[in-house]
Design an enzyme around this catalytic site. Sequence first.
Site, short mmCIF file in Angstrom:
data_model
loop_
_atom_site.label_atom_id
_atom_site.label_comp_id
_atom_site.label_asym_id
_atom_site.label_seq_id
_atom_site.Cartn_x
_atom_site.Cartn_y
_atom_site.Cartn_z
N ASP A 7 0.64 -1.21 -0.06
CA ASP A 7 0.01 -0.15 -0.06
C ASP A 7 0.87 1.27 0.05
O ASP A 7 0.23 2.18 0.06
CB ASP A 7 -0.89 -0.01 1.26
CG ASP A 7 -0.14 -0.25 2.52
OD1 ASP A 7 0.91 -0.65 2.55
OD2 ASP A 7 -0.65 0.22 3.53
N GLU B 120 11.65 -4.15 11.88
CA GLU B 120 12.78 -3.44 11.41
C GLU B 120 13.75 -3.63 12.48
O GLU B 120 14.93 -3.88 11.94
CB GLU B 120 12.43 -1.91 11.16
CG GLU B 120 11.19 -1.51 10.42
CD GLU B 120 9.73 -1.50 10.85
OE1 GLU B 120 9.78 -2.09 11.91
OE2 GLU B 120 9.22 -1.07 10.06
#
Length: 233
Positions: free
Chosen positions: A106, A182
């Site tokens: 997205d 991350e």
Amino acid sequence: ELPTIYVITPTYPRPEQIPELTRLAQTLMNVPNIYWLVTDDTDTPNQDLIDYLTFTGIPHTYLNTPMPPKYSGHKVKPKGVANRNAGMEWLRQHASKGVIYFADDDNTYDIRLFQEMRYTEKVSMWPVGLVSNKEGLSTPVVSEGKFQGWFEGWNGGRTFLVDMAGFAVPNATMPYKPGHEEDGFLQSLHISPYDIEFKAEQCTKMYVWHTQTKKSSHQPNNIFKKKYDNTNI
Ligand code: UDP
Ligand code: MN
């Protein structure tokens, strides 16, 4: 010969899925030497998506990578984690060179981003536009070519305050045990913030935005469609 960029894209079934992937695909169609791993959070193959991927001509693999059922009751779900881990597992088995980039379905990507990440040695980073938060972006802070810290609203005790869209790493340094987000992922690479290769003109250009599509509340209505039998509907 350009090093291959392995783009791992988590995606999941919903009305927005094909539109999102159309946007991303038509960006990637403009990038040379890409290999696209489309990792779909469902155990049911999506034939429309498979056909669309074939149409794009982008070298790719479609994988079904459902989230483990143990998370189904959780309020905060590990979105895209099973997908990314499965993508990395595929890479361990099929590729030993190139660069890895996690590209959510997205977000919004400028094709120049891929030029920036292609020659990553340890870890490349660049700014990510965050259109919906007050900081407006996430980036390493750089002064005279040196790492100064992070420009991010949320710390959370992390070493790498970076958005998933904000870095790329070489395939060769892939950790055996993939991290779950991350910071965990980057820490498992045994690199320090001082190893960061600052891209996008020393982190002064915006080539990717963390965008979010408004969720539709529509449910397909098959009873309504019934009266259109034997038409194009
Ligand atoms: N995603 C997924 N399964 C889910 C929800 C999300 O695979 O149940 C994927 C989604 O397609 C996207 C990534 O995980 O590529 C991050 O999800 P999302 O964009 O919803 O998170 P946000 O950007 O809002 O943090
Ligand atoms: Mn998103």
